[in-house]
Scaffold this active site. Structure first.
Site, short mmCIF file in Angstrom:
data_model
loop_
_atom_site.label_atom_id
_atom_site.label_comp_id
_atom_site.label_asym_id
_atom_site.label_seq_id
_atom_site.Cartn_x
_atom_site.Cartn_y
_atom_site.Cartn_z
CB ALA A 110 -13.69 -3.44 1.53
CG ASN A 111 -7.85 -3.02 3.89
OD1 ASN A 111 -7.11 -2.47 3.07
ND2 ASN A 111 -8.12 -2.49 5.07
CE LYS B 93 -3.13 -3.35 10.07
NZ LYS B 93 -3.75 -2.42 9.16
CE LYS C 181 -3.75 -0.20 2.51
NZ LYS C 181 -4.94 0.04 3.34
#
Ligand code: NAI
Length: 365
Positions: free
Chosen positions: A271-272, A95, A83
């Site tokens: 949406a992912n 993350k 991303k």
């Protein structure tokens, strides 16, 4: 921390197999964090810092096991590398996950304890909000570390920025498909009108599009109806007679079972992980449906919170988000020219950007 090996009957072979993380995934660093006093159990995964420090949100979720949590954080952190690179940011992918039910486990002290672990990475990883964490939680994290973005003291909620990036992506794709008129007069089905979808509806109406929405939440629909009484509401927009399907709620709505139901010629949303698996990209192409890769379209929020690191002005942030549209145009043009899937072209662009980065000492990422 010791991780139990998988049970002998468990034949799932994923890149996230806890007994073989270093052998089977490309992650630079994975940190297990525990604080007895607050009950904190967390995992921070740094996937790649070639382009810059890793940035990604902290998901607070009641995972069934540490194995499940690890699989999720490895997958999500890798997605953040893509991303950030696709958005042209000098950032890597990372993350974190906190294991447990946020409704019962989350306390300011636990978030501060988590912040100390983030701080111990000395800026290799910046954290932000994700499912189960809010800007308010980040305020507590920020009492222990400066490596946090998206708190109330920072740039705040990213819903509009994400919606604006999706809108710029959709407009670029519409121009690619239908010419200069773009979205004017097109019918867009927006699935989910929460923090992102509600702003997207506004932008679409301003651009002259017709909008139909679906959302099971009465609160979300009531809020939307107050702002835009004329917008049509359906129980589902996935199979609606629309030109564009915009998934802005859950991931994995595009599957071998749902693709045949689509009437839209274009899919572009926030949406992912919209595709159940990579085979769905081929199914979409076979039906002549153009898919804008989600990690490209939904990077507006990331661009906004990352701007706190470099102290970009709101004008610079808006320009960078608008540039997502240019990237989408490039991806679709390239995909058409060489006959590849848009998702594959986007992956190639990510790889090109990572490969073109000057070699750096990763300790200084
Ligand atoms: P949100 O939680 O504010 O809104 C989601 C909305 O979808 C809610 O109104 C919910 O009732 C609705 N919904 C749930 N199930 C549905 C269904 N089956 N059909 C239709 N609607 C349904 O979430 P937010 O922030 O608007 O995010 C939307 C999506 O975009 C999520 O997948 C999120 O991961 C992704 N995303 C969000 C970013 C952000 O900046 N907020 C950034 C990047 C991705």
């Amino acid at each position: 921390m010791t991780i139990a090996p998988p049970a002998p009957h468990d034949t799932r072979a994923t890149a996230a197999d806890p007994v073989d993380v270093l052998g089977s995934s490309a992650h630079e660093q994975v940190i297990f964090c525990r604080d007895e006093a607050t009950g904190l159990r967390a995992i921070i995964a740094i996937h790649d810092t070639t382009l810059g420090p890793a940035l990604g949100g902290t998901r607070f979720y009641p995972y069934g096991s540490e194995r499940e949590a690890l699989a999720d954080v490895l997958r999500l952190s890798e997605g953040m590398t893509s991303k950030a690179a696709a958005a042209g940011l000098e950032l890597g992918g990372g993350k974190a996950v906190i294991i447990g039910d946020p409704a019962t486990l989350k306390t300011p002290d636990l978030m501060r304890a988590y912040g100390r672990f983030v701080d111990s990475l000395s800026g290799r990883y910046f954290t932000a909000a994700d499912v189960g964490t809010t800007a308010g939680d980040l305020d507590h994290v920020g009492e222990s570390t400066e490596y946090v973005v998206g708190s109330n003291r920072g740039s705040g909620d990213s819903g509009f920025s994400t919606a604006y990036g999706v809108f710029c992506s959709m407009r670029a794709a519409a121009e690619h498909l239908w010419g200069a008129a773009g979205l004017a007069g097109r019918h867009v089905g927006v699935e989910g009108v929460g923090k992102v979808g509600s702003h997207l509806v506004e932008l679409l109406l301003d651009a002259g599009a017709q909008v139909t929405v679906a959302d099971p939440s009465a609160t979300s629909i009531d809020r939307l109806r107050q702002a835009h009484p004329g917008v049509a509401v359906r129980s589902s927009v996935l199979d609606a007679d629309v030109d564009v399907y915009a998934p802005c709620a859950l991931g994995a709505t595009l599957t071998p079972a749902t693709v045949p139901q689509l009437k839209a010629a274009l899919v572009c949303g926030a949406a992912n992980n919209q595709l159940l698996d990579s085979s769905v990209a081929t199914l979409l192409r076979e039906r002549g449906i153009t898919w804008v890769p989600d990690f490209v379209a939904n990077a507006g929020g990331l661009i906004q919170v990352a701007s706190e690191i470099w102290e970009h002005t709101p004008e610079q942030v808006r320009a960078r988000i608008a540039a997502i549209g240019t990237t989408v145009r490039d991806i679709l043009d390239r995909a058409q020219t060489i006959g590849e899937l848009p998702g594959d072209v986007a992956d190639t662009i990510v790889q090109e950007r990572v490969d073109a980065a000057p070699a750096r000492d990763r300790r200084d990422a």
